[in-house]
Structures are given as structure tokens and as C-alpha cells.
Write an enzyme that holds these catalytic residues in place. Structure first.
Site, PDB file in Angstrom:
ATOM      1  CE1 TYR A   1      -3.204   2.998   1.262  1.00 30.46           C
ATOM      2  CE2 TYR A   1      -1.592   3.234   3.027  1.00 30.46           C
ATOM      3  CZ  TYR A   1      -2.678   3.717   2.323  1.00 30.46           C
ATOM      4  OH  TYR A   1      -3.227   4.928   2.666  1.00 30.46           O
TER       5      TYR A   1
HETATM    6  N1  LIG Z   1      -6.935   4.257   7.912  1.00 27.82           N
HETATM    7  C1  LIG Z   1      -5.838   4.907   8.242  1.00 27.82           C
HETATM    8  O1  LIG Z   1      -5.354   4.872   9.387  1.00 27.82           O
HETATM    9  C2  LIG Z   1      -5.141   5.768   7.195  1.00 27.82           C
HETATM   10  C3  LIG Z   1      -3.927   6.393   7.516  1.00 27.82           C
HETATM   11  C4  LIG Z   1      -3.338   7.224   6.569  1.00 27.82           C
HETATM   12  C5  LIG Z   1      -3.947   7.433   5.337  1.00 27.82           C
HETATM   13  N2  LIG Z   1      -5.122   6.791   5.036  1.00 27.82           N
HETATM   14  C6  LIG Z   1      -5.741   7.037   3.721  1.00 27.82           C
HETATM   15  O2  LIG Z   1      -6.947   7.752   3.918  1.00 27.82           O
HETATM   16  C7  LIG Z   1      -7.929   7.242   3.011  1.00 27.82           C
HETATM   17  C8  LIG Z   1      -9.322   7.570   3.509  1.00 27.82           C
HETATM   18  O3  LIG Z   1      -9.562   6.843   4.684  1.00 27.82           O
HETATM   19  P1  LIG Z   1     -11.064   6.553   5.152  1.00 27.82           P
HETATM   20  O4  LIG Z   1     -10.996   5.638   6.316  1.00 27.82           O
HETATM   21  O5  LIG Z   1     -11.791   7.825   5.224  1.00 27.82           O
HETATM   22  O6  LIG Z   1     -11.568   5.756   3.855  1.00 27.82           O
HETATM   23  P2  LIG Z   1     -12.863   4.847   3.644  1.00 27.82           P
HETATM   24  O7  LIG Z   1     -13.888   5.105   4.682  1.00 27.82           O
HETATM   25  O8  LIG Z   1     -12.352   3.457   3.444  1.00 27.82           O
HETATM   26  O9  LIG Z   1     -13.412   5.437   2.263  1.00 27.82           O
HETATM   27  C9  LIG Z   1     -12.805   5.191   1.051  1.00 27.82           C
HETATM   28  C10 LIG Z   1     -13.799   5.567  -0.028  1.00 27.82           C
HETATM   29  O10 LIG Z   1     -13.196   5.334  -1.324  1.00 27.82           O
HETATM   30  C11 LIG Z   1     -14.220   4.880  -2.174  1.00 27.82           C
HETATM   31  N3  LIG Z   1     -13.719   4.118  -3.326  1.00 27.82           N
HETATM   32  C12 LIG Z   1     -13.067   2.917  -3.310  1.00 27.82           C
HETATM   33  N4  LIG Z   1     -12.843   2.492  -4.567  1.00 27.82           N
HETATM   34  C13 LIG Z   1     -13.364   3.435  -5.398  1.00 27.82           C
HETATM   35  C14 LIG Z   1     -13.479   3.553  -6.814  1.00 27.82           C
HETATM   36  N5  LIG Z   1     -12.978   2.621  -7.648  1.00 27.82           N
HETATM   37  N6  LIG Z   1     -14.104   4.645  -7.340  1.00 27.82           N
HETATM   38  C15 LIG Z   1     -14.622   5.596  -6.513  1.00 27.82           C
HETATM   39  N7  LIG Z   1     -14.551   5.532  -5.158  1.00 27.82           N
HETATM   40  C16 LIG Z   1     -13.941   4.468  -4.617  1.00 27.82           C
HETATM   41  C17 LIG Z   1     -15.093   3.982  -1.312  1.00 27.82           C
HETATM   42  O11 LIG Z   1     -16.347   3.868  -1.922  1.00 27.82           O
HETATM   43  P3  LIG Z   1     -17.543   2.917  -1.321  1.00 27.82           P
HETATM   44  O12 LIG Z   1     -18.143   3.740  -0.216  1.00 27.82           O
HETATM   45  O13 LIG Z   1     -18.429   2.731  -2.487  1.00 27.82           O
HETATM   46  O14 LIG Z   1     -16.877   1.661  -0.844  1.00 27.82           O
HETATM   47  C18 LIG Z   1     -15.101   4.731   0.011  1.00 27.82           C
HETATM   48  O15 LIG Z   1     -16.191   5.589   0.105  1.00 27.82           O
HETATM   49  C19 LIG Z   1      -7.598   5.746   2.951  1.00 27.82           C
HETATM   50  O16 LIG Z   1      -8.081   5.157   1.794  1.00 27.82           O
HETATM   51  C20 LIG Z   1      -6.084   5.743   3.008  1.00 27.82           C
HETATM   52  O17 LIG Z   1      -5.530   5.766   1.708  1.00 27.82           O
HETATM   53  C21 LIG Z   1      -5.717   5.977   5.946  1.00 27.82           C
END
Ligand SMILES: NC(=O)c1ccc[n+]([C@@H]2O[C@H](COP(=O)([O-])OP(=O)(O)OC[C@H]3O[C@@H](n4cnc5c(N)ncnc54)[C@H](OP(=O)(O)O)[C@@H]3O)[C@@H](O)[C@H]2O)c1
Length: 210
Positions: free
Chosen positions: A125
């Protein structure tokens, strides 16, 4: 400002839509499913159906800025990490650049492009996030790359610590969402890449210090 938010139905994306609206912007939520429309509308956004792995040009057209807050999530395999976290982000950045829109804010991750800093399960990732960030840096876009530590559901304090690298730590999604939005309007954040965790400095001040 008309702002397209990719990943608008996600935990951080929903907050971005809500805060953009509260700040007087016009948020557009890029979502994949018809049944997510009501959620975006309730938060004050205009839903736009699109998939980051396909054509997104029509969703980006007419926007003043784009925020990438999407992600494949932890429960999918490496192919989805490549398809969404790397190629989906690149696809969106390309569409933005092709349409002559300048401002693009990327929600990246602490240690992106430096997989050796992360645990085994995050190495792929972090590599993919790093490649998406490198592509963004190679464009003509006024990008800001925001690399938070572990995201929490805490309320947030609007206070963060930023740096080229920061100690491993966590930060509320609420504060990440506010930082993504503040990066749109702080020219000192343009063409910058920074890591962030919860801290003692007001977000606006932190962005001015980059
Ligand atoms: N979790 C951590 O601790 C962490 C730390 C650092 C950075 N991050 C980054 O922060 C980002 C956001 O985190 P979060 O927890 O807010 O994310 P999340 O709740 O998992 O939301 C990700 C969104 O991306 C959408 N998505 C996935 N595939 C897609 C596609 N092909 N086309 C359009 N939309 C798509 C999903 O759609 P659906 O609702 O339809 O599934 C979902 O709504 C993570 O993805 C990661 O890269 C995370």
C-alpha cells in the site's frame, strides 16, 4: 469554489463534504453507487456517479479543485490497491490536468513511498501511495500531498503537527478533512508534501509553516 471529492462516501470524504459546505463552498461527491446519493445530499453535497478505475473526466469537468480522499480499504487485495490507491488517483489527477484545473489535494499516508518505515502488511500500500504521489508531483497541477498517521474517529482539535516526516502517531479524520480543505486556499501549501499527526499548532498556522 466548486470542489469534487473522490471517496465522498468514505469516513473522511463525508466530513470533507460537510465541512466544505459549512465553509461556503460547493461540494460535489464522487460516489460509485446510486444508493449513496442521499447521504451526499444530506451532507450538503451534489452527488456525481463515477468510478475511479474508469472515465472520470465528466465528473471533474467544471470544478475549481479536486480532493482525493478515496481508498481501496484494508479488506481488499493488492490488485485493488493498485487499481484504486495508485491508478485511480493517477487517473483523477490526469483528468484534472487535462481539463486545465489547477488545484489538486491528495490524501496520502505517512511513510508513502517509504515502505520500509511501515509494517509488513502495509508495505505494498505504501509503495502504491508513493507512486501516485510521485505522479502527482510530475504534473503541472498545484498539488498538496497530505500524509497523515493512523486515522481515528475522534472529534478533532483543529491542531496538528506537520513536517517532512513526523513520529508515528494518529490524527482525527475531522482534522485531516479540515487540513485537506485548508490546503485549497493556502498558497504556501501548493507544491508541498507533508506528514501530519495530532499536535499543538492550528491547521492554518501549520500550513503557513511548511
Ligand atoms: N486508515 C488509516 O489509518 C489511514 C492512515 C493514513 C492514510 N489513510 C488514507 O486515507 C484514506 C481515507 O480513509 P477513510 O478511512 O476515510 O476511507 P474509507 O472510509 O475506506 O473510504 C474510502 C472511499 O473510497 C471509495 N472508493 C473505493 N474504490 C473506489 C473507486 N474505484 N471509485 C470511486 N470511489 C472508490 C469507497 O467507496 P464505497 O463507499 O463505495 O466503498 C469509500 O467511500 C484511505 O483510503 C487511506 O488511503 C488511511
Amino acid at each position: 469554489m466548486k470542489v469534487l471529492v473522490a471517496g465522498a462516501n468514505g469516513h473522511t470524504g463525508r466530513l470533507v463534504i460537510q465541512y466544505l459546505k459549512a465553509d461556503g463552498h460547493e461540494p460535489y461527491g464522487l460516489i460509485r453507487k446510486e444508493d449513496q446519493k442521499a447521504t451526499i445530499e444530506k451532507l450538503g453535497g451534489t452527488p456525481v456517479l463515477a468510478d475511479l478505475t474508469k472515465d472520470v473526466g465528466y465528473a471533474v469537468k467544471g470544478m475549481d479543485a479536486v480532493i482525493f480522499a478515496a481508498g481501496s480499504g484494508g479488506s481488499t487485495g493488492p490488485e485493488q490497491t493498485e487499481a484504486v490507491d495508485r491508478d485511480g488517483a493517477i487517473n483523477l489527477a490526469k483528468a484534472t490536468e487535462n481539463l486545465g484545473i489547477k488545484k489538486f489535494v491528495m490524501l496520502s499516508s505517512i511513510a508513502a513511498g517509504e515502505p520500509d518505515r511501515g509494517p509488513e502488511e502495509l508495505k505494498h500500500y505504501l509503495k502504491m501511495k508513493g507512486e501516485a504521489d510521485e505522479f502527482l508531483k510530475s504534473t503541472e497541477l498545484d498539488y498538496t500531498i497530505v500524509r497523515p498517521g493512523a486515522l481515528t474517529h475522534d472529534e478533532g482539535t483543529s491542531k496538528i503537527e506537520v513536517g517532512d516526516t513526523v513520529e508515528e502517531g494518529s490524527v482525527a479524520r475531522a482534522d485531516v478533512a479540515k487540513t485537506l480543505i485548508a490546503s485549497l486556499e493556502e498558497p504556501n501549501a501548493y507544491h508541498k508534501t507533508f506528514e501530519m499527526i495530532a499536535g499543538d499548532t492550528q491547521i492554518e498556522e501549520a500550513l503557513k509553516s511548511l
